[in-house]
Write a protein that holds these residues in place. Structure first.
Motif, PDB file in Angstrom:
ATOM      1  N   LEU A   1     -19.025   1.008 -20.521  1.00  0.00           N
ATOM      2  CA  LEU A   1     -17.793   1.002 -19.731  1.00  0.00           C
ATOM      3  C   LEU A   1     -17.857   2.082 -18.660  1.00  0.00           C
ATOM      4  CD1 LEU A   1     -15.321   0.790 -22.764  1.00  0.00           C
ATOM      5  CD2 LEU A   1     -16.337  -1.100 -21.472  1.00  0.00           C
ATOM      6  N   PRO A   2     -18.061   1.698 -17.374  1.00  0.00           N
ATOM      7  CA  PRO A   2     -18.074   2.694 -16.300  1.00  0.00           C
ATOM      8  C   PRO A   2     -16.742   3.436 -16.222  1.00  0.00           C
ATOM      9  CG  PRO A   2     -18.959   0.595 -15.549  1.00  0.00           C
ATOM     10  CD  PRO A   2     -18.346   0.341 -16.892  1.00  0.00           C
ATOM     11  N   SER A   3     -16.813   4.717 -15.911  1.00  0.00           N
ATOM     12  CA  SER A   3     -15.606   5.539 -15.854  1.00  0.00           C
ATOM     13  C   SER A   3     -15.850   6.719 -14.924  1.00  0.00           C
ATOM     14  CB  SER A   3     -15.226   6.030 -17.253  1.00  0.00           C
ATOM     15  OG  SER A   3     -16.243   6.879 -17.772  1.00  0.00           O
ATOM     16  N   GLU A   4     -14.908   7.630 -14.900  1.00  0.00           N
ATOM     17  CA  GLU A   4     -15.043   8.889 -14.162  1.00  0.00           C
ATOM     18  C   GLU A   4     -14.535   9.996 -15.059  1.00  0.00           C
ATOM     19  OE1 GLU A   4     -12.377  10.412 -10.841  1.00  0.00           O
ATOM     20  OE2 GLU A   4     -14.090   9.642  -9.695  1.00  0.00           O
ATOM     21  N   SER A   5     -15.195  11.144 -15.031  1.00  0.00           N
ATOM     22  CA  SER A   5     -14.791  12.229 -15.918  1.00  0.00           C
ATOM     23  C   SER A   5     -15.194  13.564 -15.328  1.00  0.00           C
ATOM     24  CB  SER A   5     -15.435  12.059 -17.303  1.00  0.00           C
ATOM     25  OG  SER A   5     -16.798  12.461 -17.265  1.00  0.00           O
ATOM     26  N   SER A   6     -14.774  14.629 -16.027  1.00  0.00           N
ATOM     27  CA  SER A   6     -15.248  15.977 -15.704  1.00  0.00           C
ATOM     28  C   SER A   6     -16.097  16.522 -16.845  1.00  0.00           C
ATOM     29  CB  SER A   6     -14.058  16.911 -15.439  1.00  0.00           C
ATOM     30  OG  SER A   6     -13.207  16.981 -16.574  1.00  0.00           O
ATOM     31  N   SER A   7     -16.571  15.639 -17.734  1.00  0.00           N
ATOM     32  CA  SER A   7     -17.412  16.058 -18.852  1.00  0.00           C
ATOM     33  C   SER A   7     -18.670  16.749 -18.338  1.00  0.00           C
ATOM     34  CB  SER A   7     -17.802  14.836 -19.703  1.00  0.00           C
ATOM     35  OG  SER A   7     -16.680  14.220 -20.252  1.00  0.00           O
ATOM     36  N   ASP A   8     -19.013  17.865 -18.938  1.00  0.00           N
ATOM     37  CA  ASP A   8     -20.219  18.627 -18.600  1.00  0.00           C
ATOM     38  C   ASP A   8     -20.210  19.147 -17.167  1.00  0.00           C
ATOM     39  OD1 ASP A   8     -22.892  19.470 -19.712  1.00  0.00           O
ATOM     40  OD2 ASP A   8     -23.634  18.333 -17.990  1.00  0.00           O
ATOM     41  N   SER A   9     -19.128  18.943 -16.449  1.00  0.00           N
ATOM     42  CA  SER A   9     -19.084  19.341 -15.042  1.00  0.00           C
ATOM     43  C   SER A   9     -19.042  20.854 -14.909  1.00  0.00           C
ATOM     44  CB  SER A   9     -17.860  18.724 -14.366  1.00  0.00           C
ATOM     45  OG  SER A   9     -17.697  19.256 -13.061  1.00  0.00           O
ATOM     46  N   TRP A  10     -19.723  21.339 -13.894  1.00  0.00           N
ATOM     47  CA  TRP A  10     -19.605  22.759 -13.572  1.00  0.00           C
ATOM     48  C   TRP A  10     -18.174  23.095 -13.171  1.00  0.00           C
ATOM     49  CZ3 TRP A  10     -23.095  26.488 -14.444  1.00  0.00           C
ATOM     50  CH2 TRP A  10     -24.408  26.098 -14.702  1.00  0.00           C
ATOM     51  N   GLY A  11     -17.400  22.073 -12.792  1.00  0.00           N
ATOM     52  CA  GLY A  11     -16.013  22.304 -12.457  1.00  0.00           C
ATOM     53  C   GLY A  11     -15.218  22.887 -13.610  1.00  0.00           C
ATOM     54  N   GLU A  12     -15.570  22.528 -14.854  1.00  0.00           N
ATOM     55  CA  GLU A  12     -14.888  23.105 -16.005  1.00  0.00           C
ATOM     56  C   GLU A  12     -15.164  24.604 -16.095  1.00  0.00           C
ATOM     57  OE1 GLU A  12     -12.855  21.645 -18.076  1.00  0.00           O
ATOM     58  OE2 GLU A  12     -13.062  19.566 -17.427  1.00  0.00           O
ATOM     59  N   LEU A  13     -16.410  24.978 -15.854  1.00  0.00           N
ATOM     60  CA  LEU A  13     -16.795  26.385 -15.928  1.00  0.00           C
ATOM     61  C   LEU A  13     -16.233  27.178 -14.754  1.00  0.00           C
ATOM     62  CD1 LEU A  13     -18.598  28.084 -17.867  1.00  0.00           C
ATOM     63  CD2 LEU A  13     -20.462  27.748 -16.241  1.00  0.00           C
ATOM     64  N   TRP A  14     -16.126  26.509 -13.609  1.00  0.00           N
ATOM     65  CA  TRP A  14     -15.654  27.186 -12.397  1.00  0.00           C
ATOM     66  C   TRP A  14     -14.146  27.050 -12.208  1.00  0.00           C
ATOM     67  CZ3 TRP A  14     -19.880  24.550  -8.889  1.00  0.00           C
ATOM     68  CH2 TRP A  14     -21.141  25.040  -9.257  1.00  0.00           C
ATOM     69  N   LEU A  15     -13.449  26.479 -13.181  1.00  0.00           N
ATOM     70  CA  LEU A  15     -11.996  26.297 -13.135  1.00  0.00           C
ATOM     71  C   LEU A  15     -11.580  25.322 -12.046  1.00  0.00           C
ATOM     72  CD1 LEU A  15     -10.985  30.070 -13.521  1.00  0.00           C
ATOM     73  CD2 LEU A  15     -11.323  28.384 -15.328  1.00  0.00           C
ATOM     74  N   LEU A  16     -12.455  24.355 -11.750  1.00  0.00           N
ATOM     75  CA  LEU A  16     -12.182  23.317 -10.748  1.00  0.00           C
ATOM     76  C   LEU A  16     -12.420  21.921 -11.328  1.00  0.00           C
ATOM     77  CD1 LEU A  16     -13.992  24.929  -7.650  1.00  0.00           C
ATOM     78  CD2 LEU A  16     -11.522  24.908  -8.105  1.00  0.00           C
ATOM     79  N   PRO A  17     -11.880  21.609 -12.485  1.00  0.00           N
ATOM     80  CA  PRO A  17     -12.198  20.315 -13.103  1.00  0.00           C
ATOM     81  C   PRO A  17     -11.742  19.123 -12.285  1.00  0.00           C
ATOM     82  CG  PRO A  17     -10.376  21.383 -14.253  1.00  0.00           C
ATOM     83  CD  PRO A  17     -10.934  22.388 -13.301  1.00  0.00           C
ATOM     84  N   ALA A  18     -10.601  19.229 -11.588  1.00  0.00           N
ATOM     85  CA  ALA A  18     -10.095  18.097 -10.818  1.00  0.00           C
ATOM     86  C   ALA A  18     -10.920  17.854  -9.558  1.00  0.00           C
ATOM     87  CB  ALA A  18      -8.631  18.330 -10.448  1.00  0.00           C
ATOM     88  N   GLN A  19     -11.493  18.909  -8.989  1.00  0.00           N
ATOM     89  CA  GLN A  19     -12.255  18.778  -7.744  1.00  0.00           C
ATOM     90  C   GLN A  19     -13.702  18.337  -7.975  1.00  0.00           C
ATOM     91  OE1 GLN A  19     -10.322  21.588  -8.433  1.00  0.00           O
ATOM     92  NE2 GLN A  19      -8.661  20.742  -7.182  1.00  0.00           N
ATOM     93  N   LEU A  20     -14.244  18.573  -9.171  1.00  0.00           N
ATOM     94  CA  LEU A  20     -15.663  18.301  -9.405  1.00  0.00           C
ATOM     95  C   LEU A  20     -15.846  17.270 -10.517  1.00  0.00           C
ATOM     96  CD1 LEU A  20     -17.162  21.900  -9.063  1.00  0.00           C
ATOM     97  CD2 LEU A  20     -17.038  20.085  -7.353  1.00  0.00           C
TER      98      LEU A  20
END
Length: 581
Positions: free
Chosen positions: A260-279
Motif C-alpha cells: 500500500l503506497p503511502s507517505e510518512s515521516s518514518s525514519d526521516s531526519w525531520g524527526e531528529l531535526w524537529l521538522l517532521p511535517a516538512q521532511l
C-alpha cells in the motif's frame, strides 16, 4: 541637543523588548516544568539537573553542569532550533550543522558519517591484511557453528547511496570502481567462503522502480526494502535448517494487494531535526496479517560488544515449530523482525557487532545471522569483538546447590562425574545433563522432554535458565534465595503483584529485586534501588527507559506502577495481592 520624544519612545521600547527577550526564557523556566521529550526525539540523553555535594570537585564542575542543563531546557529552545533548521533547509538548501548529512537530488538526504561517503567513492580501500583478517574471521565462525550443527551467514545491508547513487550530488559520485564490500566479496570467493557472506546490493538494485524501498529523507530501508532483503537472505538459507512459515511457505509471499503506497515521516531526519511535517517522504505499508503473530520478551543475555546502544530482544511466535534464529545486528535488523519471526519459534536478537558462539549453544539455535550496514563493514571483524560472551558463565565446580523460583519448586544439582550433572525437582523430575559448552548442559527430563540448561552469574547471583526443546519459554531459578544477605530490608516490597492480564513476582535477593513473569521467567533485575518506608523507585540497568515506582498502601501492602520514562502517561499499575513470602 535633546532627543525627540519619538526617538526617546523608540529607545525605551527597544530597551523593554531587549529585557523581555533576555528575561522571558528564565521566567518561563522558573514557572514551567522541564520537558525532555524534544531532546529524546533528538536521539540523545538530556543533561541532568545540576547538583553539588560537599566535595570540592562537585563545586568545580557545577558551572559546566548548569550551562549544559540550561542549554537543554531553556524555554523557547525547540522553537528557535526548528526555525533555524527550517531556514537552512528551505533558503540555503543545507542540512543542520554537525548532522553528518548532505542534501542530494530531489531533496534526498544522505548520512555520510562513519566515512560512508569516502568508502562509497573508493577513497578508503581495504589493505590485503584487512581482507585476510576478515576472511579468517568468517572462516572461523562458519567452522565453529558448523561443528554445532548451526548454519552461519554474514549479511551486508547496503547504504542508501549504494542503491541510489544517482540521487547524490554530482560532486559525490564514485571515483573508483571498487569499494570495500566489492573487495571483501571477491576475497571471500577466492577463499571458498561465498556461502558465509551475502551482499544484498544486487537484490535491492533489481527492485528499484516505482515503489520506494529506502527512505528518501532517512537512512534505512523501508518495510518493502526490508522484505526484499529478507527474501534474498531466505533464498540463500533454504535447506534443512530453514523452517517454513505457518502457511507452509519457504519464503513469505508478498501479494501486490498487500503493498500500500503511502507517505510518512518514518525514519526521516525531520524527526531528529524537529521538522517532521516538512521532511516527509514516499513510503509503503505492508498489509500482511500474519506478521503480527510473534510477541516480544526481554532477553537474558548481555551485550557482547559493539554499539551497546539498543536493547537485546527475544521474539516468540507461539504457533511455530521448535526452531531458533540468533541474530547479531545493527539497526537494519529492526524492519526484518516480522518476516523472520514467521519462520522461527524463537528469534533472539542481540544488538551488537560482536559475536558469541555460546549463545547459539544456550539457545539451541539452528541459524546464526550477522547483519551489518555497509558503512560499518570493518567493525565486526576487529579483534576486540572476536571473543565469547561477557556473560559470567558458571564453571562446573560452582554448580552444586539448590536453585529456587517463585513459581516452581526447588531444583537441586550435584555433579555426578566430570561433565555430568544430577538434577532433581518437582518441575523437571530426576534427570542427568551432559556438558555441551562452558556453563551449558543438555539432558532429557521425564516431565518436560529434552532440556537445555544455562548457568551464569546475574548481579552476583547464580542463575539457572531451563529451556525445553521447541518451547522457547524458559524457566528461571536462582541459587541462595533463602540464605542471601542484603545491606537493606527489601521484604516490604517482595511478593506477587497483579493487574488485569499481568502478573509479576518480585523476589529480594542480595541488594536487588528480581522480577519474574507469569511463566516463571526472569524478566528484570532491579539493582538500582531508591526505596524508603513509603515507596520509591527502581531501575533495571539493561532497560533504563522503564521505571518501577513503588507506593506503600495499608489495604494491599504495596502498589507498583510501571511507566516509560519518555511517556509517563503510558503506564500499568499492579497491586500486591499477597504479603511477602
Amino acid at each position: 541637543m535633546n532627543a525627540s520624544p519619538l526617538r526617546q519612545a523608540l529607545h525605551r521600547a527597544t530597551t523593554a523588548l531587549f529585557l523581555v527577550a533576555v528575561t522571558l526564557p528564565l521566567a518561563l523556566h522558573l514557572v514551567t516544568a522541564d520537558d525532555a521529550r524534544d531532546i529524546l526525539q533528538e536521539n540523545r540523553t538530556p543533561a541532568p539537573r545540576p547538583s553539588a555535594s560537599s566535595e570540592p570537585a562537585s563545586w568545580a564542575a557545577l558551572p559546566k553542569a548548569i550551562e549544559d542543563y540550561y542549554r537543554d531546557f531553556v524555554r523557547g529552545r525547540t522553537s528557535l532550533l526548528r526555525t533555524q533548521r527550517r531556514l537552512r533547509w528551505e533558503l540555503f538548501g543545507a542540512t543542520p550543522v554537525g548532522s553528518e548529512t548532505i542534501r542530494g537530488e530531489d531533496d534526498w538526504i544522505f548520512f555520510i558519517g562513519n566515512a560512508a561517503l569516502e568508502q562509497h567513492r573508493g577513497r578508503q580501500p581495504w589493505s590485503a591484511a584487512m581482507l585476510a583478517q576478515a576472511c579468517d574471521v568468517l572462516e572461523r565462525r562458519r567452522a565453529q557453528l558448523a561443528d554445532r550443527g548451526v548454519r552461519y551467514l554474514f549479511v551486508v545491508a547496503p547504504d542508501k547511496m549504494s542503491i541510489f547513487p544517482e540521487q547524490l550530488p554530482a560532486w559525490a559520485l564514485p571515483l573508483a570502481e571498487r569499494t570495500p564490500i566489492d573487495q571483501l566479496i571477491a576475497a571471500a570467493e577466492a577463499r571458498g567462503l561465498s556461502d558465509a557472506i551475502l551482499d544484498l546490493r544486487p537484490a535491492l538494485r533489481a527492485k528499484k522502480g516505482e515503489l520506494p524501498i529506502y527512505y528518501a529523507r532517512g537512512t534505512h530501508w523501508n518495510s518493502l526494502g526490508a522484505y526484499h532483503g529478507y527474501a534474498a537472505i531466505a533464498q540463500r538459507l533454504l535447506g534443512p535448517a530453514w523452517p517454513p512459515t505457518g502457511r507452509a511457505e519457504e519464503i513469505l509471499a508478498l501479494p501486490p494487494s498487500a503493498v500500500l503506497p503511502s507517505e510518512s515521516s518514518s525514519d526521516s531526519w525531520g524527526e531528529l531535526w524537529l521538522l517532521p511535517a516538512q521532511l516527509r517522504h514516499p513510503d509503503v505499508a505492508l498489509d500482511l496479517a500474519e506478521l503480527g503473530e510473534h510477541r516480544l520478551t526481554r532477553s537474558w543475555w548481555p551485550r557482547v560488544g559493539g554499539t551497546g546502544k539498543n536493547p537485546d530482544h527475544f521474539y516468540i511466535a507461539p504457533r511455530r515449530p521448535g526452531s531458533c534464529l540468533l541474530v547479531f545486528h545493527d539497526s537494519f535488523w529492526d524492519s526484518l523482525v516480522p518476516f523472520f519471526a514467521n519462520h522461527f519459534a524463537a528469534t533472539a536478537a542481540c544488538s551488537t557487532y560482536g559475536y558469541d558462539p555460546l549463545l547459539a549453544d544456550a539457545l539451541g539455535a539452528q541459524v546464526v545471522l550477522q547483519i551489518c550496514v555497509e558503512r560499518n563493514l570493518w567493525v565486526p571483524f576487529q579483534k576486540e569483538l572476536e571473543r565469547e560472551s561477557a556473560r559470567a558463565w558458571i564453571e562446573e565446580a560452582e554448580l552444586a546447590g539448590s536453585y529456587e523460583s517463585p513459581k516452581w519448586s526447588t531444583v537441586t544439582i550435584e555433579p555426578s562425574a566430570p561433565g555430568i550433572l544430577h538434577l532433581e525437582g518437582a518441575r523437571i523430575g530426576t534427570m542427568s545433563a551432559t556438558r555441551r559448552a562452558r556453563g551449558i548442559y543438555t539432558g532429557t527430563s521425564p516431565l518436560l522432554g529434552e532440556l537445555r540448561l544455562a548457568f551464569f552469574h546475574e548481579a552476583g547471583v547464580r542463575h539457572l535458565l531451563v529451556r525445553p526443546l521447541g518451547l522457547h519459554q524458559g524457566f528461571s531459578f536462582l541459587a541462595g534465595r533463602s540464605g542471601s544477605t542484603s545491606s537493606r530490608d527489601l521484604s516490604r516490597w517482595v511478593g506477587a503483584y497483579e493487574a488485569e492480564g499481568l502478573r509479576c513476582d518480585l523476589v529480594g535477593l542480595g541488594d536487588a529485586l528480581w522480577a519474574f513473569d507469569e511463566h516463571g521467567s526472569l524478566t528484570h533485575v532491579l539493582s538500582e534501588l531508591s526505596l524508603g518506608a513509603t515507596g520509591g523507585s527502581a531501575v533495571d540497568p539493561q532497560q533504563r527507559e522503564l521505571r518501577w515506582r513503588f507506593l506503600a498502601e495499608e489495604t494491599h501492602g504495596a502498589r507498583l506502577r510501571l511507566e516509560l520514562e519518555a511517556e509517563p502517561e503510558k503506564s500499568v499499575e499492579l497491586v500486591r495481592r499477597a504479603h511477602a513470602r
